[in-house]
Design a protein around this motif. Structure first.
Motif, PDB file in Angstrom:
ATOM      1  N   ARG A   1       0.827  -1.206   0.000  1.00  0.00           N
ATOM      2  CA  ARG A   1       0.000   0.000   0.000  1.00  0.00           C
ATOM      3  C   ARG A   1       0.861   1.255   0.000  1.00  0.00           C
ATOM      4  NH1 ARG A   1      -4.288   0.288   4.476  1.00  0.00           N
ATOM      5  NH2 ARG A   1      -4.753   2.195   3.326  1.00  0.00           N
ATOM      6  N   ARG A   2       1.961   1.196   0.719  1.00  0.00           N
ATOM      7  CA  ARG A   2       2.816   2.393   0.734  1.00  0.00           C
ATOM      8  C   ARG A   2       3.338   2.674  -0.674  1.00  0.00           C
ATOM      9  NH1 ARG A   2       7.303   2.326   5.181  1.00  0.00           N
ATOM     10  NH2 ARG A   2       7.772   4.321   4.187  1.00  0.00           N
ATOM     11  N   MET A   3       3.687   1.628  -1.366  1.00  0.00           N
ATOM     12  CA  MET A   3       4.178   1.834  -2.735  1.00  0.00           C
ATOM     13  C   MET A   3       3.099   2.389  -3.639  1.00  0.00           C
ATOM     14  SD  MET A   3       6.596  -1.380  -3.629  1.00  0.00           S
ATOM     15  CE  MET A   3       8.012  -1.801  -2.632  1.00  0.00           C
ATOM     16  N   VAL A   4       1.966   1.750  -3.588  1.00  0.00           N
ATOM     17  CA  VAL A   4       0.919   2.077  -4.548  1.00  0.00           C
ATOM     18  C   VAL A   4       0.169   3.346  -4.167  1.00  0.00           C
ATOM     19  CG1 VAL A   4      -1.227   1.273  -5.562  1.00  0.00           C
ATOM     20  CG2 VAL A   4       0.660  -0.323  -5.212  1.00  0.00           C
ATOM     21  N   GLU A   5      -0.299   3.384  -2.944  1.00  0.00           N
ATOM     22  CA  GLU A   5      -1.182   4.481  -2.581  1.00  0.00           C
ATOM     23  C   GLU A   5      -0.446   5.806  -2.437  1.00  0.00           C
ATOM     24  OE1 GLU A   5      -4.504   3.999  -0.084  1.00  0.00           O
ATOM     25  OE2 GLU A   5      -4.326   1.818   0.026  1.00  0.00           O
TER      26      GLU A   5
ATOM     27  N   THR B   1       2.162  12.765   3.113  1.00  0.00           N
ATOM     28  CA  THR B   1       1.158  12.615   4.159  1.00  0.00           C
ATOM     29  C   THR B   1       0.597  11.200   4.168  1.00  0.00           C
ATOM     30  OG1 THR B   1       0.561  14.904   3.650  1.00  0.00           O
ATOM     31  CG2 THR B   1      -0.830  13.709   5.183  1.00  0.00           C
ATOM     32  N   MET B   2       0.318  10.724   2.972  1.00  0.00           N
ATOM     33  CA  MET B   2      -0.147   9.334   2.862  1.00  0.00           C
ATOM     34  C   MET B   2       0.896   8.381   3.422  1.00  0.00           C
ATOM     35  SD  MET B   2      -2.376   7.064   1.880  1.00  0.00           S
ATOM     36  CE  MET B   2      -3.537   7.787   0.705  1.00  0.00           C
ATOM     37  N   ASP B   3       2.136   8.652   3.114  1.00  0.00           N
ATOM     38  CA  ASP B   3       3.200   7.760   3.560  1.00  0.00           C
ATOM     39  C   ASP B   3       3.311   7.766   5.081  1.00  0.00           C
ATOM     40  OD1 ASP B   3       5.188   5.986   2.377  1.00  0.00           O
ATOM     41  OD2 ASP B   3       6.621   7.212   3.506  1.00  0.00           O
ATOM     42  N   VAL B   4       3.201   8.947   5.654  1.00  0.00           N
ATOM     43  CA  VAL B   4       3.253   9.043   7.116  1.00  0.00           C
ATOM     44  C   VAL B   4       2.127   8.224   7.730  1.00  0.00           C
ATOM     45  CG1 VAL B   4       2.825  10.599   9.045  1.00  0.00           C
ATOM     46  CG2 VAL B   4       4.424  11.260   7.240  1.00  0.00           C
ATOM     47  N   HIS B   5       0.967   8.335   7.107  1.00  0.00           N
ATOM     48  CA  HIS B   5      -0.189   7.598   7.626  1.00  0.00           C
ATOM     49  C   HIS B   5       0.055   6.091   7.599  1.00  0.00           C
ATOM     50  CE1 HIS B   5      -4.070   5.840   8.099  1.00  0.00           C
ATOM     51  NE2 HIS B   5      -4.213   5.556   6.819  1.00  0.00           N
ATOM     52  N   LEU B   6       0.450   5.599   6.443  1.00  0.00           N
ATOM     53  CA  LEU B   6       0.631   4.152   6.317  1.00  0.00           C
ATOM     54  C   LEU B   6       1.776   3.667   7.199  1.00  0.00           C
ATOM     55  CD1 LEU B   6      -0.023   3.713   2.499  1.00  0.00           C
ATOM     56  CD2 LEU B   6      -1.504   3.124   4.427  1.00  0.00           C
ATOM     57  N   ARG B   7       2.746   4.533   7.365  1.00  0.00           N
ATOM     58  CA  ARG B   7       3.852   4.179   8.240  1.00  0.00           C
ATOM     59  C   ARG B   7       3.373   4.054   9.686  1.00  0.00           C
ATOM     60  NH1 ARG B   7       9.612   6.344   6.445  1.00  0.00           N
ATOM     61  NH2 ARG B   7      10.635   6.472   8.489  1.00  0.00           N
ATOM     62  N   ARG B   8       2.494   4.952  10.042  1.00  0.00           N
ATOM     63  CA  ARG B   8       1.968   4.871  11.400  1.00  0.00           C
ATOM     64  C   ARG B   8       1.181   3.577  11.584  1.00  0.00           C
ATOM     65  NH1 ARG B   8       0.887   8.908  14.420  1.00  0.00           N
ATOM     66  NH2 ARG B   8       0.383  10.364  12.753  1.00  0.00           N
TER      67      ARG B   8
END
Lengths: 254, 254
Positions: free
Chosen positions: B101-105, B216-223
């Motif tokens: 998801r981090r890659m794609v989204e 921002t998306m990446d921070v979210h998925l990382r969290r």
DNA sequence: CAGATAAATTGGCCTGACCACCTGATAGCT
DNA sequence: AGCTATCAGGTGGTCAGGCCAATTTATCTG
């Protein structure tokens, strides 16, 4: 000059298609028993072995059910083609697909380069050889191409990513517009630059250089997009929607 | 009393399954030639006709390609089959999914920010409200979450990308391990930081800032990945495989 | 060494046969 | 008559062996 592909279809395939069509037309209604293999063989002028092979194809297509000692019965009415498209996502345009692939497969290549193993590289080499063979034979098939990109995904050892690539290729195979455009591209070039692209990708992966792998993959997909765009502008001015072509231009950056 | 179903499988099916399994195991690698039909028949103790029927099944399954006069070659590695288990992808681990998801989204968010429209933003707001409602009611459901991320994909107007996100969420819903971990995460926090994450993502998209949207998306998925990892280390020490957790650590960068 | 030629290999297809199984009709019994 | 057991014919499942055409490999020739 685009060479006409001679389709020396095997006999059982012809029998299969003919029977599938008859079933689709309702000539053999649902639940009805087909003529016995021996009779079909006589009527069609082929051997029983050939009829049997066609029956296996029909069975695997879900059109027919074999009851030993009793006969072969129709269990579906739809006319199943070689690869029936289950969904109606068929509206998928070539440039949508390329766009998606650039996003996904570029990152996957980056990721794969970090952890690729020798066995993966061997698989990639085999896929490339398959591609070369397919091209030399003038095959329409792109199994080599698919196997190649799938192998890269498999190198990530991430099943979700593998699934992504599988889905993208399934969509691609279900897109008639893509098939149309790509066929023209294929006919227009002697030795596709794609083969060299793929080799470069393998090398980048072998070196374990993530950034290089990503950029090489990106160059490749960009070239594919560019080829598609050029053909579509030249030959399909009216058919390919303006929206699609606009997307195409954006995809290749011009 | 459940009657035992006697499976008098036809010979060619047994041969088919055996060969498909060998291909899936890599016993016959991609691109490799299978033994000749006559040899296979001798080795398997069946007639050549039976082997041929199995070959047709393999070919129709897309596992194999027949080249007249040359041999039969493996063209895929997946173990596909009609009577086989539909999918054992269910073993998908949470961190595999997050990684994908981090890659794609992330890329999708970047792309969406460039062309998002007001109607998309409204959809996102609605999805966020749904999430808040679900959380307030203590729902297990994640329809809001799914709708949110799907809406971002839809803002790209790219059906292939939309499909990617759909598939990722389908995989997620089919992953028992994910459900297990996520339930613990949900129970452990009063007001999930995810809600704030989502709001920030909406703002980034509203501003049409691609880079910000992606990060921002990446921070979210990382969290999310981090939460999952913490829980898995604390509570599932024995159950979640070391490999999965290793992947998790890599995913959150520690 | 390169090209042409011959031999071996491989899949495609056919013929004819035998078996196990299913089905329906027939003969036999109650 | 009504029921059951038997049997014969049809059907798919499998086998053995053979010939052909495409392809590959080995061999020979210049």
């Amino acid at each position: 000059m685009p060479v006409e592909v001679i389709q020396t279809k095997r006999l059982f395939q012809q029998v299969f298609e003919q029977l599938a069509e008859l079933i689709g037309k309702g000539e053999f209604p649902l639940g009805k028993r087909l003529p016995a293999e021996r009779d079909l063989a006589r009527q069609l002028g082929v051997s029983r072995a050939t009829v049997r092979e066609a029956m296996i194809a029909l069975e695997l297509s879900g059109l027919v059910e074999v009851r030993v000692g009793s006969g072969i019965f129709v269990v579906a009415e739809r006319a199943a083609g070689p690869a029936l498209t289950p969904q109606q996502d068929l509206g998928l345009g070539p440039f949508e697909l390329i766009e998606a692939r650039r996003m996904v497969e570029g990152e996957i290549a980056y990721f794969a380069a970090q952890q690729i193993q020798d066995s993966d590289l061997e698989t990639l080499e085999a896929a490339l050889r398959l591609m070369e063979h397919e091209h030399a034979e003038g095959f329409q098939s792109e199994r080599g191409d698919r196997a190649f990109h799938l192998a890269i995904a498999q190198a990530t050892r991430n099943n979700a990513l593998i699934k992504m690539v599988e889905v993208l290729w399934d969509l691609r195979e279900a897109s008639p517009m893509w098939a149309k455009l790509h066929e023209r591209v294929r006919a227009a070039q002697v030795r596709p630059a794609s083969l060299d692209d793929h080799r470069r990708i393998i090398e980048a992966l072998r070196q374990g250089d993530p950034a290089l792998a990503r950029s090489t993959m990106d160059v490749h997909l960009r070239r594919v997009a560019d080829d598609l765009l050029r053909i579509s502008e030249a030959e399909f001015a009216g058919e390919v929607g303006a929206e699609e072509r606009q997307r195409g231009r954006r995809a290749v950056g011009r």
